[in-house]
Write a protein that holds these residues in place. Structure first.
Motif, short mmCIF file in Angstrom:
data_model
loop_
_atom_site.label_atom_id
_atom_site.label_comp_id
_atom_site.label_asym_id
_atom_site.label_seq_id
_atom_site.Cartn_x
_atom_site.Cartn_y
_atom_site.Cartn_z
N VAL A 1 0.84 -1.20 0.00
CA VAL A 1 0.00 0.00 0.00
C VAL A 1 0.88 1.25 0.00
CG1 VAL A 1 -1.78 1.28 1.24
CG2 VAL A 1 -1.85 -1.22 1.21
N LYS A 2 1.92 1.23 0.82
CA LYS A 2 2.83 2.38 0.89
C LYS A 2 3.50 2.63 -0.45
CE LYS A 2 5.27 5.51 3.14
NZ LYS A 2 4.67 6.73 3.72
N LYS A 3 3.90 1.56 -1.11
CA LYS A 3 4.55 1.69 -2.42
C LYS A 3 3.59 2.29 -3.43
CE LYS A 3 6.96 -0.96 -5.97
NZ LYS A 3 7.45 -2.31 -6.40
N GLU A 4 2.34 1.84 -3.40
CA GLU A 4 1.34 2.37 -4.33
C GLU A 4 1.07 3.84 -4.06
OE1 GLU A 4 -1.30 2.11 -7.57
OE2 GLU A 4 0.26 0.75 -6.84
N GLU A 5 1.03 4.22 -2.80
CA GLU A 5 0.85 5.63 -2.45
C GLU A 5 1.98 6.48 -3.01
OE1 GLU A 5 0.63 5.57 1.79
OE2 GLU A 5 -1.54 5.22 1.83
N GLU A 6 3.21 5.97 -2.89
CA GLU A 6 4.37 6.70 -3.40
C GLU A 6 4.30 6.87 -4.91
OE1 GLU A 6 7.64 4.42 -2.01
OE2 GLU A 6 7.52 5.16 0.07
N ILE A 7 3.84 5.83 -5.60
CA ILE A 7 3.72 5.88 -7.06
C ILE A 7 2.68 6.92 -7.46
CG2 ILE A 7 2.96 4.60 -9.11
CD1 ILE A 7 4.21 2.09 -7.80
N LEU A 8 1.55 6.91 -6.77
CA LEU A 8 0.48 7.85 -7.08
C LEU A 8 0.93 9.29 -6.82
CD1 LEU A 8 -2.56 5.90 -5.60
CD2 LEU A 8 -2.16 6.39 -8.02
N LEU A 9 1.61 9.50 -5.71
CA LEU A 9 2.07 10.85 -5.38
C LEU A 9 3.08 11.40 -6.38
CD1 LEU A 9 2.48 10.64 -1.48
CD2 LEU A 9 1.01 12.24 -2.74
N ALA A 10 3.80 10.49 -7.04
CA ALA A 10 4.84 10.92 -7.99
C ALA A 10 4.29 11.22 -9.38
CB ALA A 10 5.92 9.85 -8.08
N THR A 11 3.02 10.91 -9.63
CA THR A 11 2.47 11.14 -10.97
C THR A 11 2.29 12.65 -11.23
OG1 THR A 11 0.19 10.98 -10.16
CG2 THR A 11 1.24 8.94 -10.94
N PRO A 12 2.46 13.07 -12.48
CA PRO A 12 2.27 14.49 -12.83
C PRO A 12 0.89 15.02 -12.43
CG PRO A 12 3.31 13.33 -14.63
CD PRO A 12 2.90 12.28 -13.64
N GLU A 13 -0.12 14.17 -12.54
CA GLU A 13 -1.48 14.57 -12.18
C GLU A 13 -1.56 15.02 -10.72
OE1 GLU A 13 -5.97 12.64 -11.71
OE2 GLU A 13 -4.34 11.42 -12.54
N LEU A 14 -0.94 14.22 -9.83
CA LEU A 14 -0.98 14.57 -8.40
C LEU A 14 -0.06 15.74 -8.09
CD1 LEU A 14 -2.41 13.26 -5.86
CD2 LEU A 14 -2.69 12.07 -8.02
N ALA B 1 0.47 18.21 -9.81
CA ALA B 1 -0.15 19.46 -10.25
C ALA B 1 -1.20 19.96 -9.27
CB ALA B 1 -0.78 19.28 -11.63
N LYS B 2 -1.58 19.14 -8.31
CA LYS B 2 -2.59 19.51 -7.33
C LYS B 2 -1.93 20.20 -6.13
CE LYS B 2 -5.94 17.39 -9.58
NZ LYS B 2 -7.06 18.14 -10.21
N ILE C 1 -6.59 12.79 -2.25
CA ILE C 1 -6.75 12.28 -3.61
C ILE C 1 -6.12 10.88 -3.73
CG2 ILE C 1 -6.12 12.63 -6.04
CD1 ILE C 1 -6.15 15.64 -5.47
N VAL C 2 -4.96 10.71 -3.09
CA VAL C 2 -4.30 9.40 -3.12
C VAL C 2 -5.19 8.33 -2.50
CG1 VAL C 2 -2.42 8.05 -2.08
CG2 VAL C 2 -1.93 10.23 -3.18
N GLN C 3 -5.80 8.64 -1.37
CA GLN C 3 -6.68 7.68 -0.71
C GLN C 3 -7.84 7.29 -1.61
OE1 GLN C 3 -5.97 6.03 2.16
NE2 GLN C 3 -4.04 7.14 1.86
N GLY C 4 -8.35 8.27 -2.37
CA GLY C 4 -9.43 7.98 -3.30
C GLY C 4 -8.98 7.06 -4.42
N LYS C 5 -7.78 7.32 -4.93
CA LYS C 5 -7.26 6.51 -6.04
C LYS C 5 -6.83 5.12 -5.59
CE LYS C 5 -5.84 10.19 -9.17
NZ LYS C 5 -6.64 9.68 -10.31
N LEU C 6 -6.56 4.96 -4.31
CA LEU C 6 -6.19 3.63 -3.82
C LEU C 6 -7.33 2.63 -3.98
CD1 LEU C 6 -4.14 4.23 -0.55
CD2 LEU C 6 -3.35 3.11 -2.63
N GLY C 7 -8.53 3.15 -4.13
CA GLY C 7 -9.69 2.27 -4.32
C GLY C 7 -9.51 1.37 -5.52
#
Length: 282
Positions: free
Chosen positions: A208-221, A223-224, A232-238
């Motif tokens: 889960v931690k690794k996935e959070e790190e990947i999501l946080l590193a995306t250009p989309e995130l 830019a927020k 937003i990360v918690q929502g995308k973890l779904g």
């Protein structure tokens, strides 16, 4: 019997029948153990011990060879099931009838002894000898490294499973109709990605931690606004959970369109309490 006793064809055949090894290896073992014995049977026992030691030596010789192929054995009993992955070096050997019979015997031995680990299965007995000794003999017979890679034991009210040609296999425990529950095992075996946990609570926090790190590193995130990113990360973890948690995955066998494994089970009055999956090379 004196040490000059003749090694007859009958004696070689008797040793072959007892060891299931090639005639030449049996003759060599009898040559190596020539001596003074009270009976022919004593000589045969000495030859068998020599063959076992030779097998252990062969296992040491092959120890550094990569065993990336193999086969999976599955055995089911009342309220329990087991998967055993026996690794070998080549795909050719994994398709050999002798190898397949060995895999089947190992799975049955694991079920009978309730072995839940490689160590426990190696210590179990098949036809009066330990699995370790049996593998030594089979290594000598087959001529490749043989090693038990994994043993998975699943228990429950009902345990069923699916084995796809000894290459991918799955067990599922729960309650309800066994055939309908087996569809869940089919799903576990064929799902892509393969489920990592029954429900969200069982997912490794490291994943889960690794996935959070990947999501946080995306250009989309990126830019927020920073304050918004964790939410937003918690929502995308779904989506991550829907792909990796068994009960949240879309059922691929015998289900209605868009039905998750959990909804499939609920509709048919099933419960799913545990699962296991093995794949050669995974």
């Amino acid at each position: 019997m004196n040490q000059n006793a003749e090694i007859s064809a009958k004696l070689v055949m008797t040793l072959r029948d007892r060891s299931n090894l090639p005639m030449m290896k049996c003759k060599q073992a009898l040559e190596a153990t020539k001596g003074t014995y009270a009976t022919e049977d004593a000589w045969l026992n000495a030859a068998i011990e020599h063959l076992r030691k030779s097998g252990l030596a062969a296992m040491d010789k092959f120890a550094n060879r990569e065993a990336v192929n193999g086969g999976i054995g599955m055995a089911l009993g009342a309220g329990q099931g087991v998967l055993v992955l026996l690794a070998c070096q080549t795909d050719f050997v994994s398709g050999n009838d002798t190898f397949k019979a060995l895999v089947k015997s190992l799975a049955e031995a694991a079920l009978a002894s309730k072995a839940a680990s490689v160590e426990a299965l190696n210590a179990a007995a098949i036809d009066g000898q330990t699995v370790t000794d049996l593998l030594a003999t089979k290594t000598l017979q087959i001529g490749e490294r043989l090693v038990i890679s994994k043993v998975l034991l699943v228990t429950g009210t009902v345990v069923t499973g699916y084995n796809h040609g000894g290459k991918v296999a799955a067990l599922v425990a729960g309650s309800g109709d066994a055939q309908q529950l087996r569809n869940v095992a089919l799903h576990v075996a064929s799902a892509n990605p393969a489920p990592v946990s029954l429900d969200r609570s069982g997912v490794d926090p490291v994943l889960v931690k690794k996935e959070e790190e990947i999501l946080l590193a995306t250009p989309e995130l990126q830019a927020k606004p920073e304050a918004m990113r964790p939410k937003i990360v918690q929502g995308k973890l779904g989506r991550f959970f829907r792909e990796n948690v068994l009960l949240e995955q879309e059922m691929v066998v015998g289900a209605e369109k868009g039905e998750t494994v959990e909804k499939y089970a609920k509709r048919l009055g099933l419960t799913v309490t545990a699962f296991a999956r093995l794949a050669v090379g995974a």
